[in-house]
Design a protein around this motif. Structure first.
Motif, PDB file in Angstrom:
ATOM      1  N   ILE A  71       0.842  -1.207   0.000  1.00  0.00           N
ATOM      2  CA  ILE A  71       0.000   0.000   0.000  1.00  0.00           C
ATOM      3  C   ILE A  71       0.870   1.247   0.000  1.00  0.00           C
ATOM      4  O   ILE A  71       0.615   2.196  -0.750  1.00  0.00           O
ATOM      5  N   GLU A  72       1.917   1.261   0.821  1.00  0.00           N
ATOM      6  CA  GLU A  72       2.813   2.420   0.856  1.00  0.00           C
ATOM      7  C   GLU A  72       3.481   2.638  -0.493  1.00  0.00           C
ATOM      8  O   GLU A  72       3.620   3.773  -0.958  1.00  0.00           O
ATOM      9  N   LYS A  73       3.885   1.559  -1.144  1.00  0.00           N
ATOM     10  CA  LYS A  73       4.529   1.672  -2.456  1.00  0.00           C
ATOM     11  C   LYS A  73       3.557   2.222  -3.501  1.00  0.00           C
ATOM     12  O   LYS A  73       3.899   3.105  -4.285  1.00  0.00           O
ATOM     13  N   LYS A  74       2.324   1.689  -3.501  1.00  0.00           N
ATOM     14  CA  LYS A  74       1.330   2.119  -4.484  1.00  0.00           C
ATOM     15  C   LYS A  74       0.886   3.566  -4.241  1.00  0.00           C
ATOM     16  O   LYS A  74       0.660   4.312  -5.183  1.00  0.00           O
ATOM     17  N   THR A  75       0.719   3.946  -2.974  1.00  0.00           N
ATOM     18  CA  THR A  75       0.240   5.292  -2.674  1.00  0.00           C
ATOM     19  C   THR A  75       1.354   6.332  -2.741  1.00  0.00           C
ATOM     20  O   THR A  75       1.075   7.526  -2.823  1.00  0.00           O
ATOM     21  N   ASP A  76       2.588   5.896  -2.709  1.00  0.00           N
ATOM     22  CA  ASP A  76       3.699   6.842  -2.788  1.00  0.00           C
ATOM     23  C   ASP A  76       3.670   7.627  -4.096  1.00  0.00           C
ATOM     24  O   ASP A  76       3.975   8.814  -4.117  1.00  0.00           O
ATOM     25  N   THR A  77       3.286   6.980  -5.180  1.00  0.00           N
ATOM     26  CA  THR A  77       3.214   7.686  -6.463  1.00  0.00           C
ATOM     27  C   THR A  77       2.038   8.669  -6.498  1.00  0.00           C
ATOM     28  O   THR A  77       2.044   9.606  -7.289  1.00  0.00           O
ATOM     29  N   MET A  78       1.035   8.461  -5.625  1.00  0.00           N
ATOM     30  CA  MET A  78      -0.097   9.396  -5.562  1.00  0.00           C
ATOM     31  C   MET A  78       0.307  10.713  -4.899  1.00  0.00           C
ATOM     32  O   MET A  78      -0.392  11.708  -5.035  1.00  0.00           O
ATOM     33  N   SER A  79       1.420  10.741  -4.185  1.00  0.00           N
ATOM     34  CA  SER A  79       1.823  11.949  -3.463  1.00  0.00           C
ATOM     35  C   SER A  79       2.147  13.099  -4.411  1.00  0.00           C
ATOM     36  O   SER A  79       2.107  14.254  -4.001  1.00  0.00           O
ATOM     37  N   ARG A  80       2.446  12.810  -5.659  1.00  0.00           N
ATOM     38  CA  ARG A  80       2.737  13.908  -6.593  1.00  0.00           C
ATOM     39  C   ARG A  80       1.482  14.710  -6.927  1.00  0.00           C
ATOM     40  O   ARG A  80       1.571  15.839  -7.399  1.00  0.00           O
ATOM     41  N   TYR A  81       0.297  14.134  -6.696  1.00  0.00           N
ATOM     42  CA  TYR A  81      -0.953  14.833  -6.945  1.00  0.00           C
ATOM     43  C   TYR A  81      -1.391  15.683  -5.771  1.00  0.00           C
ATOM     44  O   TYR A  81      -2.244  16.546  -5.916  1.00  0.00           O
ATOM     45  N   LEU A  82      -0.881  15.412  -4.592  1.00  0.00           N
ATOM     46  CA  LEU A  82      -1.410  15.994  -3.367  1.00  0.00           C
ATOM     47  C   LEU A  82      -0.358  16.805  -2.633  1.00  0.00           C
ATOM     48  O   LEU A  82       0.845  16.585  -2.796  1.00  0.00           O
ATOM     49  N   LEU A  83      -0.817  17.707  -1.790  1.00  0.00           N
ATOM     50  CA  LEU A  83       0.090  18.474  -0.955  1.00  0.00           C
ATOM     51  C   LEU A  83       0.709  17.561   0.095  1.00  0.00           C
ATOM     52  O   LEU A  83       0.120  16.541   0.479  1.00  0.00           O
ATOM     53  N   PRO A  84       1.903  17.906   0.590  1.00  0.00           N
ATOM     54  CA  PRO A  84       2.597  17.015   1.532  1.00  0.00           C
ATOM     55  C   PRO A  84       1.833  16.745   2.835  1.00  0.00           C
ATOM     56  O   PRO A  84       1.981  15.684   3.426  1.00  0.00           O
ATOM     57  N   ASP A  85       1.017  17.682   3.303  1.00  0.00           N
ATOM     58  CA  ASP A  85       0.312  17.478   4.571  1.00  0.00           C
ATOM     59  C   ASP A  85      -1.064  16.833   4.397  1.00  0.00           C
ATOM     60  O   ASP A  85      -1.823  16.713   5.353  1.00  0.00           O
ATOM     61  N   THR A  86      -1.393  16.379   3.185  1.00  0.00           N
ATOM     62  CA  THR A  86      -2.673  15.732   2.929  1.00  0.00           C
ATOM     63  C   THR A  86      -2.683  14.339   3.557  1.00  0.00           C
ATOM     64  O   THR A  86      -1.700  13.609   3.495  1.00  0.00           O
ATOM     65  N   GLU A  87      -3.832  13.980   4.149  1.00  0.00           N
ATOM     66  CA  GLU A  87      -3.960  12.665   4.773  1.00  0.00           C
ATOM     67  C   GLU A  87      -4.803  11.763   3.892  1.00  0.00           C
ATOM     68  O   GLU A  87      -5.891  12.130   3.465  1.00  0.00           O
ATOM     69  N   MET A  88      -4.295  10.571   3.603  1.00  0.00           N
ATOM     70  CA  MET A  88      -5.034   9.568   2.837  1.00  0.00           C
ATOM     71  C   MET A  88      -5.405   8.445   3.797  1.00  0.00           C
ATOM     72  O   MET A  88      -4.537   7.855   4.437  1.00  0.00           O
ATOM     73  N   GLN A  89      -6.707   8.188   3.900  1.00  0.00           N
ATOM     74  CA  GLN A  89      -7.190   7.155   4.804  1.00  0.00           C
ATOM     75  C   GLN A  89      -7.615   5.945   3.975  1.00  0.00           C
ATOM     76  O   GLN A  89      -8.427   6.079   3.070  1.00  0.00           O
ATOM     77  N   ILE A  90      -7.087   4.781   4.318  1.00  0.00           N
ATOM     78  CA  ILE A  90      -7.425   3.544   3.620  1.00  0.00           C
ATOM     79  C   ILE A  90      -8.076   2.604   4.629  1.00  0.00           C
ATOM     80  O   ILE A  90      -7.490   2.286   5.664  1.00  0.00           O
ATOM     81  N   LYS A  91      -9.299   2.196   4.299  1.00  0.00           N
ATOM     82  CA  LYS A  91     -10.046   1.288   5.168  1.00  0.00           C
ATOM     83  C   LYS A  91     -10.293  -0.002   4.396  1.00  0.00           C
ATOM     84  O   LYS A  91     -10.871   0.017   3.322  1.00  0.00           O
ATOM     85  N   MET A  92      -9.830  -1.109   4.951  1.00  0.00           N
ATOM     86  CA  MET A  92      -9.996  -2.409   4.306  1.00  0.00           C
ATOM     87  C   MET A  92     -10.926  -3.259   5.169  1.00  0.00           C
ATOM     88  O   MET A  92     -10.804  -3.279   6.389  1.00  0.00           O
ATOM     89  N   THR A  93     -11.844  -3.967   4.503  1.00  0.00           N
ATOM     90  CA  THR A  93     -12.815  -4.786   5.211  1.00  0.00           C
ATOM     91  C   THR A  93     -12.916  -6.146   4.534  1.00  0.00           C
ATOM     92  O   THR A  93     -12.930  -6.232   3.312  1.00  0.00           O
ATOM     93  N   LYS A  94     -13.002  -7.182   5.356  1.00  0.00           N
ATOM     94  CA  LYS A  94     -13.288  -8.518   4.842  1.00  0.00           C
ATOM     95  C   LYS A  94     -14.721  -8.833   5.251  1.00  0.00           C
ATOM     96  O   LYS A  94     -15.040  -8.871   6.439  1.00  0.00           O
ATOM     97  N   GLU A  95     -15.582  -9.049   4.258  1.00  0.00           N
ATOM     98  CA  GLU A  95     -16.979  -9.345   4.530  1.00  0.00           C
ATOM     99  C   GLU A  95     -17.169 -10.839   4.729  1.00  0.00           C
ATOM    100  O   GLU A  95     -16.253 -11.631   4.480  1.00  0.00           O
ATOM    101  N   LYS A  96     -18.359 -11.226   5.146  1.00  0.00           N
ATOM    102  CA  LYS A  96     -18.636 -12.624   5.471  1.00  0.00           C
ATOM    103  C   LYS A  96     -18.429 -13.567   4.287  1.00  0.00           C
ATOM    104  O   LYS A  96     -18.051 -14.706   4.445  1.00  0.00           O
ATOM    105  N   ASN A  97     -18.672 -13.094   3.080  1.00  0.00           N
ATOM    106  CA  ASN A  97     -18.555 -13.950   1.897  1.00  0.00           C
ATOM    107  C   ASN A  97     -17.160 -13.879   1.267  1.00  0.00           C
ATOM    108  O   ASN A  97     -17.011 -14.100   0.081  1.00  0.00           O
ATOM    109  N   ASP A  98     -16.137 -13.573   2.064  1.00  0.00           N
ATOM    110  CA  ASP A  98     -14.736 -13.443   1.620  1.00  0.00           C
ATOM    111  C   ASP A  98     -14.534 -12.347   0.589  1.00  0.00           C
ATOM    112  O   ASP A  98     -13.563 -12.360  -0.156  1.00  0.00           O
TER     113      ASP A  98
END
Length: 181
Positions: A20-47
């Motif tokens: 995730i850090e590797k993939k989102t690191d390239t997104m930092s060129r679009y955003l200001l340095p103090d921008t916060e990116m929140q990633i929420k991952m969920t596993k549901e009952k049906n996998d």
């Protein structure tokens, strides 16, 4: 860019965090340095794996993307990042004051595939409709929405005397939007 990773019903391994850090690191060129990116991952009952990315941009602007995949977390992460990148490109003129000046110097998008990179035109209102809004309870609004077969329903809540929107969520449950004064 600040990165916050949350998970529900699953364990975030160091390998997942590193990817995730590797993939989102390239997104930092679009955003200001103090921008916060929140990633929420969920596993549901049906996998099913659901990845939700939220980027608050300030001034009541929030970019949000969500993607899900059957039993494949990395695919869901890649799809959610592609959606986020499309949102940024779609809103780049609106967000130009908040983005770094060199954000779009690279004309080849990082995550969007060639067939997805087709420019999406400006949306326009093609139909205007008026309808009577009657005061009713939330239960009556649910019944009315189901009778009409719509995925949303606008009504005046008889308890609060405010306009509310009842909508069908992707998980099959209902959501209720109530405006704040």
């Amino acid at each position: 860019m600040k990165l916050t990773i949350n998970a529900r019903n699953m364990v975030v391994t160091p390998g997942i965090t590193k990817r995730i850090e590797k993939k989102t690191d390239t997104m930092s060129r679009y955003l200001l340095p103090d921008t916060e990116m929140q990633i929420k991952m969920t596993k549901e009952k049906n996998d099913r794996r659901v990845v939700e990315i939220t980027v608050p941009m300030g001034n009541n602007v929030i970019l949000r993307s969500e993607s899900s995949a059957d039993d494949n977390l990395f695919l869901a992460i890649d799809q959610a990042l592609a959606k986020m990148e499309r949102q940024i490109h779609r809103h780049r003129t609106k967000l130009s004051k908040r983005l770094r000046e060199d954000a779009f110097t690279d004309t080849v998008p990082e995550y969007i595939e060639e067939e997805q990179a087709v420019e999406e035109g400006e949306r326009k209102v093609v139909k205007h409709k008026t309808f009577p809004v009657r005061p009713m309870s939330v239960e009556d609004a649910v019944l009315q929405m189901e009778l009409l077969g719509h995925s949303f329903f606008v009504f005046v809540n008889s308890d609060t005397d405010r306009t509310n929107v009842l909508y069908l969520r992707q998980d099959g449950d209902l959501g209720l939007m109530e405006p704040e004064a």
